[in-house]
Design an enzyme around this catalytic site. Sequence first.
Site, short mmCIF file in Angstrom:
data_model
loop_
_atom_site.label_atom_id
_atom_site.label_comp_id
_atom_site.label_asym_id
_atom_site.label_seq_id
_atom_site.Cartn_x
_atom_site.Cartn_y
_atom_site.Cartn_z
N ASP A 1 -5.23 -0.44 -1.67
CA ASP A 1 -5.34 -0.99 -0.32
C ASP A 1 -5.90 -2.41 -0.43
O ASP A 1 -6.92 -2.63 -1.10
CB ASP A 1 -6.24 -0.12 0.54
CG ASP A 1 -6.20 -0.55 2.00
OD1 ASP A 1 -5.30 -0.08 2.72
OD2 ASP A 1 -7.06 -1.35 2.41
N LEU A 2 -5.22 -3.37 0.21
CA LEU A 2 -5.67 -4.75 0.13
C LEU A 2 -6.92 -4.94 0.98
O LEU A 2 -6.96 -4.53 2.14
CB LEU A 2 -4.57 -5.70 0.61
CG LEU A 2 -3.51 -6.10 -0.44
CD1 LEU A 2 -2.69 -4.89 -0.87
CD2 LEU A 2 -2.61 -7.20 0.10
N ASP B 1 -0.62 -2.37 4.35
CA ASP B 1 -1.04 -3.00 3.10
C ASP B 1 -1.51 -1.97 2.08
O ASP B 1 -2.31 -2.27 1.20
CB ASP B 1 -2.14 -4.03 3.37
CG ASP B 1 -3.37 -3.41 4.03
OD1 ASP B 1 -3.32 -2.21 4.39
OD2 ASP B 1 -4.39 -4.12 4.19
#
Length: 305
Positions: A167-168, A211
């Site tokens: 996960d960004l 994301d």
Amino acid sequence: MKASRALSEFFPHSYRARLLALVLCCPLLPMLVLVGWLCTRNGIPPERLLFGVTVGLGATLVGTIVSLLLIYKLLDPLRRAAIALDDYYSQQKLPTLPESGDDEIGRLIRGIDRCLRGIDAGRRELERHALEDALTGAMNRRGSEQQLAHSIAMAEGGESFVLFVLDLDNLKPINDAHGHDAGDRVLVSLVDSARARCLGEHDWIGRWGGDEFLIGLRDELGQAKGRIRAWLTALAQPQDGVPAVQVSAGCAHYRPGQSAVELFREADKAMYQAKFSGGHSLVCHSQIRSPSGLDAVYAEATGQQ
């Protein structure tokens, strides 16, 4: 096929002419020879006449049988085309159809071959669009689910498999500071970088949503973690106009008997451990030492009770 090629020398552009030639010549030729022989003989004794007629009828019967066998051989391209259609329908297996000249059957066979190859190309393109994320070129959620199931099936056969959930951490700040086009470039760059730096021939990456990404590595746990850490370090360095990317990652090593859902939840929970601990790190499920409140945070984030 030899009979068809031989007859094609005399009737290169008409399959019907070949069939008519067989039907007419093979049964009638012996009778024509017999009639000609009788016409050249006068005063033939009855026993010799009977013998000649018997031979003529036998030759006619043999000629009829031969004509039927040759017709059967001439129909072989049609049988092979029918088998090819059945195989493609049941197995999506492209056939190798015979070249049959320039007659009606040859044109039909080539037409079937072109149609099958066009259908197959269209089917593959539709499958690609159905399983591929339009922005990044990674697999979409459906494609990721299929690849995860396939990887687990391979791991049941003895291969090592490690699943990573990523996960960004800073996509929203990038979008806010540079615009959503910059955020899109970050997502595309992440996938391209993973393929160039991290993924092997049998590994895969998928965009789970937003994301969040999944990466599947067919490797031992220690080596898989090393590959991901080196890649995440490279992502954290800005390059070619793409801002630096910080990622929280969790991983889980497949254990025999696990389902895809169980493996994903382990990797996903490890990713939340990384985020809960400040982000920009990699945590494996076996390393989780749940701090107070992590279970509640994870349950709330995933909608679990």
